[in-house]
Design a protein around this motif. Structure first.
Motif, mmCIF file in Angstrom:
data_model
loop_
_atom_site.group_PDB
_atom_site.id
_atom_site.type_symbol
_atom_site.label_atom_id
_atom_site.label_comp_id
_atom_site.label_asym_id
_atom_site.label_seq_id
_atom_site.Cartn_x
_atom_site.Cartn_y
_atom_site.Cartn_z
ATOM 1 N N ASP A 57 0.653 -1.128 0.126
ATOM 2 C CA ASP A 57 -0.068 -0.314 -0.114
ATOM 3 C C ASP A 57 0.702 1.333 0.284
ATOM 4 O O ASP A 57 0.842 1.763 -0.726
ATOM 5 C CB ASP A 57 -0.733 -0.045 1.291
ATOM 6 C CG ASP A 57 -1.983 1.209 0.829
ATOM 7 O OD1 ASP A 57 -2.732 1.683 0.227
ATOM 8 O OD2 ASP A 57 -2.602 1.034 2.445
ATOM 9 N N SER A 62 -0.173 -1.224 -4.886
ATOM 10 C CA SER A 62 -1.917 -1.604 -4.501
ATOM 11 C C SER A 62 -2.171 -0.672 -5.821
ATOM 12 O O SER A 62 -3.313 -2.245 -6.638
ATOM 13 C CB SER A 62 -2.404 -1.261 -3.581
ATOM 14 O OG SER A 62 -2.075 0.150 -3.050
ATOM 15 N N LYS A 86 -8.931 -1.064 -5.813
ATOM 16 C CA LYS A 86 -7.844 -1.171 -5.277
ATOM 17 C C LYS A 86 -8.140 -1.551 -3.465
ATOM 18 O O LYS A 86 -7.306 -2.953 -3.876
ATOM 19 C CB LYS A 86 -7.084 0.588 -4.775
ATOM 20 C CG LYS A 86 -5.849 0.334 -4.039
ATOM 21 C CD LYS A 86 -5.776 1.654 -3.683
ATOM 22 C CE LYS A 86 -5.864 2.052 -2.220
ATOM 23 N NZ LYS A 86 -5.627 2.773 -1.985
ATOM 24 N N PHE A 87 -8.950 -1.591 -2.976
ATOM 25 C CA PHE A 87 -8.848 -2.724 -1.979
ATOM 26 C C PHE A 87 -9.672 -3.511 -2.397
ATOM 27 O O PHE A 87 -9.373 -4.887 -1.756
ATOM 28 C CB PHE A 87 -10.660 -1.617 -1.175
ATOM 29 C CG PHE A 87 -9.975 -0.206 -0.259
ATOM 30 C CD1 PHE A 87 -8.359 -0.488 0.900
ATOM 31 C CD2 PHE A 87 -10.559 0.877 -0.747
ATOM 32 C CE1 PHE A 87 -8.039 0.676 1.034
ATOM 33 C CE2 PHE A 87 -9.562 2.080 0.097
ATOM 34 C CZ PHE A 87 -8.498 1.840 1.084
ATOM 35 N N ILE A 90 -6.694 -5.395 -3.696
ATOM 36 C CA ILE A 90 -5.516 -6.402 -2.070
ATOM 37 C C ILE A 90 -6.779 -7.174 -1.253
ATOM 38 O O ILE A 90 -6.500 -7.687 -0.390
ATOM 39 C CB ILE A 90 -5.700 -4.842 -1.229
ATOM 40 C CG1 ILE A 90 -4.583 -3.858 -1.755
ATOM 41 C CG2 ILE A 90 -5.458 -5.356 0.147
ATOM 42 C CD1 ILE A 90 -4.526 -2.786 -0.779
ATOM 43 N N ASN A 91 -7.885 -7.291 -1.144
ATOM 44 C CA ASN A 91 -8.504 -7.827 -0.545
ATOM 45 C C ASN A 91 -8.261 -9.175 -1.192
ATOM 46 O O ASN A 91 -7.899 -10.145 -1.097
ATOM 47 C CB ASN A 91 -10.027 -8.091 -0.520
ATOM 48 C CG ASN A 91 -11.444 -8.975 0.301
ATOM 49 O OD1 ASN A 91 -11.319 -9.635 -0.634
ATOM 50 N ND2 ASN A 91 -10.838 -8.929 1.335
ATOM 51 N N SER A 106 -8.883 -4.840 4.162
ATOM 52 C CA SER A 106 -9.286 -3.889 3.138
ATOM 53 C C SER A 106 -10.946 -4.500 2.618
ATOM 54 O O SER A 106 -11.138 -3.890 1.595
ATOM 55 C CB SER A 106 -8.095 -4.641 1.461
ATOM 56 O OG SER A 106 -8.446 -6.198 2.167
ATOM 57 N N LYS A 109 -13.116 -1.851 3.757
ATOM 58 C CA LYS A 109 -12.606 -0.755 2.661
ATOM 59 C C LYS A 109 -13.649 -0.600 1.684
ATOM 60 O O LYS A 109 -14.372 0.609 1.516
ATOM 61 C CB LYS A 109 -11.965 -0.720 2.848
ATOM 62 C CG LYS A 109 -10.951 0.527 4.110
ATOM 63 C CD LYS A 109 -9.626 0.456 4.443
ATOM 64 C CE LYS A 109 -8.263 0.928 5.797
ATOM 65 N NZ LYS A 109 -7.255 1.079 5.766
#
Length: 189
Positions: A57, A62, A86-87, A90-91, A106, A109
């Motif tokens: 991040d 990310s 983006k989240f 990452i997730n 993530s 979010k």
């Protein structure tokens, strides 16, 4: 539900007191010792992977990961929100590495970014919930860590079955979400 748990715990304690009161304390102590040992064993795994996710991040990787996964994310989630994507990326990366607990921040979010304010789960939120719950895991690090701490002779022999089962269940669930969404749209027409 809390009443049910209260009565189950109360009944268990009463039975233990009458059956063998000396077992209550010894079982509580041995269970708490096992829990602390497990936490310490998993702590290192999560510290490393959460650190790697934080580096992703902070370094901007990310966003690159989100761009790399942008086509599958747009297809699956129908989302044009860059922050949410983006989240989600990452997730998904966390889940692929088998870090379900590390994927939670993530995921939360992403869910907040996908919220349309209607108070109801939209298609994107439902898809995120399904993919997060039934994630494809290429490296089930948490389960390998649990097996290692339990003294497994070959703690990594679950990798292939995990990949196959997670891919099949995730594909089935994604198909169901698309079908349900299609049926909902037909019903509205």
């Amino acid at each position: 539900m809390s009443k049910i748990w209260f009565w189950l715990v109360l009944l268990s304690v009463v039975v233990l007191i009458f059956k063998g009161p000396n077992l209550v304390i010894s079982e509580m102590l041995s269970s708490s010792k096992s829990a602390v040992e497990l936490v310490i064993n998993l702590w290192g795994i999560y510290a490393v992977w959460l650190g790697i996710l934080e580096i992703l991040d902070k370094s901007g990787l990310s966003e690159k990961l989100a761009r790399l996964l942008s086509k599958p994310i747009k297809f699956l989630f129908k989302s044009n929100n860059a922050d949410a994507n983006k989240f989600i990326a990452i997730n998904m990366a966390s889940n692929i590495l088998g870090l379900g607990n590390a994927a939670t921040p993530s995921g939360i979010k992403a869910m907040q970014k996908l919220d349309d304010g209607s108070g109801k789960a939209n298609f994107s939120a439902m898809m995120l919930l399904i993919i997060n719950s039934l994630s494809i895991q290429l490296l089930p690090t948490t389960v390998i860590g649990l097996r290692e701490s339990a003294g497994s002779a070959n703690s990594s022999d679950i990798i292939l079955p995990t990949i196959l089962s997670s891919m099949l269940t995730c594909a089935f669930a994604i198909t169901l979400v698309f079908l349900i969404n299609k049926l909902k749209r037909k019903k509205k027409q």
